[in-house]
Design a protein around this motif. Structure first.
Motif, PDB file in Angstrom:
ATOM      1  N   SER A   1       0.849  -1.192   0.000  1.00  0.00           N
ATOM      2  CA  SER A   1       0.000   0.000   0.000  1.00  0.00           C
ATOM      3  C   SER A   1       0.887   1.245   0.000  1.00  0.00           C
ATOM      4  O   SER A   1       1.984   1.241   0.571  1.00  0.00           O
ATOM      5  CB  SER A   1      -0.935   0.001   1.217  1.00  0.00           C
ATOM      6  OG  SER A   1      -0.220  -0.068   2.435  1.00  0.00           O
ATOM      7  N   SER A   2       0.433   2.290  -0.667  1.00  0.00           N
ATOM      8  CA  SER A   2       1.247   3.500  -0.771  1.00  0.00           C
ATOM      9  C   SER A   2       1.335   4.255   0.554  1.00  0.00           C
ATOM     10  O   SER A   2       2.291   4.982   0.786  1.00  0.00           O
ATOM     11  CB  SER A   2       0.705   4.418  -1.870  1.00  0.00           C
ATOM     12  OG  SER A   2      -0.625   4.792  -1.570  1.00  0.00           O
ATOM     13  N   GLN A   3       0.344   4.061   1.392  1.00  0.00           N
ATOM     14  CA  GLN A   3       0.312   4.684   2.714  1.00  0.00           C
ATOM     15  C   GLN A   3       0.115   3.600   3.766  1.00  0.00           C
ATOM     16  O   GLN A   3      -0.500   2.576   3.491  1.00  0.00           O
ATOM     17  CB  GLN A   3      -0.854   5.687   2.806  1.00  0.00           C
ATOM     18  CG  GLN A   3      -0.796   6.804   1.794  1.00  0.00           C
ATOM     19  CD  GLN A   3       0.388   7.715   2.011  1.00  0.00           C
ATOM     20  OE1 GLN A   3       0.722   8.060   3.134  1.00  0.00           O
ATOM     21  NE2 GLN A   3       1.049   8.091   0.921  1.00  0.00           N
ATOM     22  N   PRO A   4       0.587   3.832   4.989  1.00  0.00           N
ATOM     23  CA  PRO A   4       0.336   2.835   6.037  1.00  0.00           C
ATOM     24  C   PRO A   4      -1.158   2.708   6.327  1.00  0.00           C
ATOM     25  O   PRO A   4      -1.882   3.700   6.313  1.00  0.00           O
ATOM     26  CB  PRO A   4       1.069   3.380   7.266  1.00  0.00           C
ATOM     27  CG  PRO A   4       1.842   4.562   6.830  1.00  0.00           C
ATOM     28  CD  PRO A   4       1.359   4.967   5.487  1.00  0.00           C
ATOM     29  N   LEU A   5      -1.611   1.470   6.575  1.00  0.00           N
ATOM     30  CA  LEU A   5      -2.991   1.252   7.012  1.00  0.00           C
ATOM     31  C   LEU A   5      -3.154   1.659   8.470  1.00  0.00           C
ATOM     32  O   LEU A   5      -4.190   2.165   8.870  1.00  0.00           O
ATOM     33  CB  LEU A   5      -3.381  -0.219   6.888  1.00  0.00           C
ATOM     34  CG  LEU A   5      -3.596  -0.787   5.514  1.00  0.00           C
ATOM     35  CD1 LEU A   5      -3.985  -2.252   5.613  1.00  0.00           C
ATOM     36  CD2 LEU A   5      -4.664  -0.017   4.775  1.00  0.00           C
TER      37      LEU A   5
END
Length: 140
Positions: free
Chosen positions: A64-68
């Protein structure tokens, strides 16, 4: 003495299969998400790839491009006091044929949210059961 704004940054992989989360057993008998601390000068992408390769012997195919999930904690051990920030990324890998690395982990397994609640979790991921969302366990 550490500066007040110092945090050890740790990147973790949320690897899922059949609505379960991959956890690895650490040498102290606790269960942990695969991943680990960034080395000086490493990007999140490179650090997570290195840790996944070292710990479970597979390669990341997508992240994912950003942390969940993101949380902070303070760990106190024989080395002293270490503030940490944990970044958890949804991660796909090229194989579920994990190779244990005796220095990093002794075994791996997939666990449901309910099962995770009953495991002896590593201090780094004590927050995981509080934030884990069933929608994030679905494979794309």
């Amino acid at each position: 003495m550490l500066p007040p704004c110092f945090y050890r940054v740790s990147t973790k992989a949320l690897i899922t299969k059949e609505n379960k989360v991959l956890l690895i057993m650490e040498s102290d008998g606790t269960w942990e998400l695969p991943g680990g601390g960034l080395e000086v000068g490493e990007t999140v992408e490179i650090g997570l790839k290195r840790e996944i390769s070292e710990e479970i012997g597979v390669n990341i195919t997508n992240r994912s491009s950003q942390p969940l999930y993101v949380w902070t904690l303070v760990v106190e051990d024989q080395k002293g006091i270490t503030p940490k920030v944990i970044l958890v990324f949804k991660t796909d890998v090229d194989s579920y044929d994990f190779k244990s690395n005796a220095e990093e982990s002794s075994k791996a397994g997939f666990f449901s949210i309910e099962e995770i609640n009953n495991l002896n979790l590593h201090p780094n991921i004590k927050e995981l059961p509080k934030v884990l969302n069933v929608r994030d366990l679905k494979n794309n």
